[in-house]
Design a protein around this motif. Structure first.
Motif, PDB file in Angstrom:
ATOM      1  N   ASP A  51       0.835  -1.196   0.000  1.00  0.00           N
ATOM      2  CA  ASP A  51       0.000   0.000   0.000  1.00  0.00           C
ATOM      3  C   ASP A  51       0.869   1.245   0.000  1.00  0.00           C
ATOM      4  OD1 ASP A  51      -2.242  -1.567   0.078  1.00  0.00           O
ATOM      5  OD2 ASP A  51      -2.607  -1.298   2.218  1.00  0.00           O
ATOM      6  N   ARG A  52       0.351   2.281  -0.679  1.00  0.00           N
ATOM      7  CA  ARG A  52       1.047   3.572  -0.699  1.00  0.00           C
ATOM      8  C   ARG A  52       0.002   4.682  -0.570  1.00  0.00           C
ATOM      9  NH1 ARG A  52       4.906   4.609  -5.662  1.00  0.00           N
ATOM     10  NH2 ARG A  52       2.970   5.073  -6.709  1.00  0.00           N
ATOM     11  N   ASP A  53       0.337   5.667   0.223  1.00  0.00           N
ATOM     12  CA  ASP A  53      -0.547   6.806   0.417  1.00  0.00           C
ATOM     13  C   ASP A  53      -0.586   7.649  -0.859  1.00  0.00           C
ATOM     14  OD1 ASP A  53      -2.189   8.633   1.936  1.00  0.00           O
ATOM     15  OD2 ASP A  53      -0.445   9.952   2.022  1.00  0.00           O
ATOM     16  N   CYS A  54      -1.780   7.964  -1.324  1.00  0.00           N
ATOM     17  CA  CYS A  54      -1.923   8.828  -2.499  1.00  0.00           C
ATOM     18  C   CYS A  54      -2.842  10.007  -2.173  1.00  0.00           C
ATOM     19  CB  CYS A  54      -2.423   8.040  -3.708  1.00  0.00           C
ATOM     20  SG  CYS A  54      -3.929   7.071  -3.452  1.00  0.00           S
ATOM     21  N   SER A  55      -2.942  10.343  -0.879  1.00  0.00           N
ATOM     22  CA  SER A  55      -3.768  11.464  -0.442  1.00  0.00           C
ATOM     23  C   SER A  55      -3.244  12.752  -1.054  1.00  0.00           C
ATOM     24  CB  SER A  55      -3.748  11.571   1.081  1.00  0.00           C
ATOM     25  OG  SER A  55      -4.203  10.376   1.662  1.00  0.00           O
ATOM     26  N   ASP A  56      -4.153  13.691  -1.325  1.00  0.00           N
ATOM     27  CA  ASP A  56      -3.737  14.914  -1.999  1.00  0.00           C
ATOM     28  C   ASP A  56      -4.840  15.954  -1.901  1.00  0.00           C
ATOM     29  OD1 ASP A  56      -2.136  16.619  -3.484  1.00  0.00           O
ATOM     30  OD2 ASP A  56      -2.036  15.320  -5.238  1.00  0.00           O
ATOM     31  N   ILE A  57      -4.556  17.106  -2.461  1.00  0.00           N
ATOM     32  CA  ILE A  57      -5.549  18.151  -2.696  1.00  0.00           C
ATOM     33  C   ILE A  57      -5.466  18.467  -4.183  1.00  0.00           C
ATOM     34  CG2 ILE A  57      -6.275  20.512  -2.223  1.00  0.00           C
ATOM     35  CD1 ILE A  57      -4.787  20.292   0.469  1.00  0.00           C
TER      36      ILE A  57
END
Length: 141
Positions: A111-117
C-alpha cells in the motif's frame, strides 16, 4: 429485441455513464481515481481541464504521466475529506485521503498513500481536474 440483449445493453449503459467529469468536484475526483483504478489511461483526458491538457502536451502525455505513477495499481480506497468551491462555479479544491494497493508482476502487494488536494475548474456544467504544475498556485484547504 431479446431480453438478454436488452439486459446487456442496459448494463453497458450504466457502466458507460460512470466515467467522465461530474457536476460536483467530489464526483469528478472519485471518477478520476476510479478510471485510474481500472487503468483506462486515455479516458483520463476527458476529465482533465482543456488548458491543463494543452499545457501538459495533450491527452497522451497526461495518460503517460498518470501511468508512470499508477501502472501497477490494483485497488484504490478514496475518501473525500473536504471540498471547497473557491470561486462560485469557476474553481474548486478537493482534499482526499487515498490509499493505493500496488502489485507489480512477481511482487507482493503493498500500500502507498496517495492522499492529496486537487484543483478543479468548472466548464460547461462539469468539474475538470487541473494537472499538477499546469494551473498556477497549488490549492490549500
Amino acid at each position: 429485441m431479446s431480453r438478454a440483449v436488452l439486459i446487456a445493453a442496459l448494463g453497458f449503459s450504466l457502466f458507460a455513464g460512470c466515467g467522465g467529469p461530474k457536476s460536483s468536484p467530489e464526483g469528478t475526483v472519485k471518477s478520476f481515481y476510479s478510471t485510474i483504478e481500472s487503468q483506462d489511461w486515455l479516458d483520463l483526458a476527458e476529465m482533465v481541464d482543456a488548458d491543463s491538457l494543452s499545457k501538459s502536451g495533450g491527452p497522451q502525455r497526461v495518460a503517460a504521466f498518470y501511468y508512470s505513477i499508477f501502472q501497477d495499481v490494483r485497488d484504490i480506497d478514496l475518501t473525500i475529506e473536504e471540498a471547497l468551491v473557491q470561486v462560485p462555479n469557476q474553481q474548486a479544491a478537493v482534499k482526499f485521503k487515498c490509499t493505493a494497493t500496488f502489485r507489480a508482476l512477481g511482487e507482493m502487494p503493498y500500500d502507498r498513500d496517495c492522499s492529496d488536494i486537487l484543483p478543479l475548474r468548472w466548464r460547461d456544467g462539469k468539474w475538470y481536474i487541473v494537472v499538477p504544475g499546469t494551473g498556477g498556485l497549488r490549492p490549500s484547504l
